[in-house]
Write a protein that holds these residues in place. Structure first.
Motif, PDB file in Angstrom:
ATOM      1  N   ILE A  86       0.830  -1.204   0.000  1.00  0.00           N
ATOM      2  CA  ILE A  86       0.000   0.000   0.000  1.00  0.00           C
ATOM      3  C   ILE A  86       0.860   1.246   0.000  1.00  0.00           C
ATOM      4  N   ASN A  87       1.965   1.209   0.704  1.00  0.00           N
ATOM      5  CA  ASN A  87       2.884   2.353   0.683  1.00  0.00           C
ATOM      6  C   ASN A  87       3.393   2.621  -0.727  1.00  0.00           C
ATOM      7  N   LEU A  88       3.644   1.556  -1.478  1.00  0.00           N
ATOM      8  CA  LEU A  88       4.050   1.729  -2.871  1.00  0.00           C
ATOM      9  C   LEU A  88       2.933   2.400  -3.670  1.00  0.00           C
ATOM     10  N   ARG A 134      -8.529  -1.583  -7.808  1.00  0.00           N
ATOM     11  CA  ARG A 134      -7.938  -2.890  -7.531  1.00  0.00           C
ATOM     12  C   ARG A 134      -7.485  -2.998  -6.078  1.00  0.00           C
ATOM     13  N   ALA A 135      -6.887  -1.938  -5.556  1.00  0.00           N
ATOM     14  CA  ALA A 135      -6.406  -1.969  -4.174  1.00  0.00           C
ATOM     15  C   ALA A 135      -7.552  -2.199  -3.201  1.00  0.00           C
ATOM     16  N   GLY A 151      -9.847   2.229   4.798  1.00  0.00           N
ATOM     17  CA  GLY A 151      -9.691   3.676   4.887  1.00  0.00           C
ATOM     18  C   GLY A 151      -8.474   4.060   5.705  1.00  0.00           C
ATOM     19  N   GLU A 152      -8.292   3.397   6.842  1.00  0.00           N
ATOM     20  CA  GLU A 152      -7.139   3.689   7.695  1.00  0.00           C
ATOM     21  C   GLU A 152      -5.830   3.355   6.997  1.00  0.00           C
ATOM     22  N   VAL A 153      -5.788   2.203   6.349  1.00  0.00           N
ATOM     23  CA  VAL A 153      -4.555   1.757   5.698  1.00  0.00           C
ATOM     24  C   VAL A 153      -4.199   2.646   4.508  1.00  0.00           C
ATOM     25  N   LEU A 154      -5.203   3.030   3.717  1.00  0.00           N
ATOM     26  CA  LEU A 154      -4.949   3.820   2.516  1.00  0.00           C
ATOM     27  C   LEU A 154      -4.984   5.329   2.760  1.00  0.00           C
TER      28      LEU A 154
END
Length: 184
Positions: A86-88, A134-135, A151-154
């Motif tokens: 996700i960081n990428l 896709r994510a 939502g928190e992760v992205l």
């Protein structure tokens, strides 16, 4: 909480915490293929997924002493790989559209098309989705995250996650209809 004998790789993990390179290598070999698949489903690029995996495993072994056994080691590794993937995506600056801005209805009932189409066909169609779609779709359907967690992760709102998910489903149906004449 200390690691219990409940983790099947307890002895390897303990050895890896003592910087035993052969234990680290064995743990790497046990998890690398599955984690590569997880990352690939998110980033949709084999080379980038491999880079993510290398970075993730460096971090895993650098921080293995922080693993306390509150979840299985595999779940802990998977979380690190998902976060690195996700960081990428964040570096690519995903373009998420908030549901409030979209003005569309949210379709909460999603049934998989696996009954009529093969899993490889569906996976291939998912890989054709735009990154943001896709994510969210991958995290929700394949990794089991809920919209709040996504939502928190992205770094997006829960409503944006729902919006992206619904748009992803719509786009996925369009791809399946166009390529495989699948309609529902």
């Amino acid at each position: 909480m200390e690691i219990g004998n409940k983790d099947i790789h307890y002895h390897l993990i303990e050895a890896a915490k003592r910087y035993d390179q052969s234990a680290q290598f064995e743990l790497y070999n046990l998890y690398v293929k599955a984690m590569l698949n997880v990352s690939f489903r998110i980033v949709n690029d084999r080379d980038e997924a491999e880079d993510v995996i290398q970075e993730a495993f460096v971090n895993i072994f650098k921080n293995i002493d922080k693993y306390r056994g509150e979840s299985t080691f595999g779940a802990w590794v998977k979380r690190i790989v998902i976060n690195a993937s996700i960081n990428l995506l964040k570096k690519r600056r995903l373009d998420f559209v908030d549901v409030d801005e979209a003005g569309g209805m949210i379709d909460d009932d999603f049934e998989t098309e696996e009954e009529s189409l093969s899993l490889p066909v569906i996976k291939s169609a998912i890989m054709e989705l735009p990154e943001g779609f896709r994510a969210v779709l991958t995290l929700y359907l394949l990794e089991g995250y809920d919209h709040k967690e996504i939502g928190e992760v992205l770094g997006i709102t829960e409503s944006t996650s729902k919006s992206q998910f619904n748009r992803a489903k719509k786009k996925l149906r369009e791809i399946l209809k166009e390529r495989y004449q699948y309609e529902r």
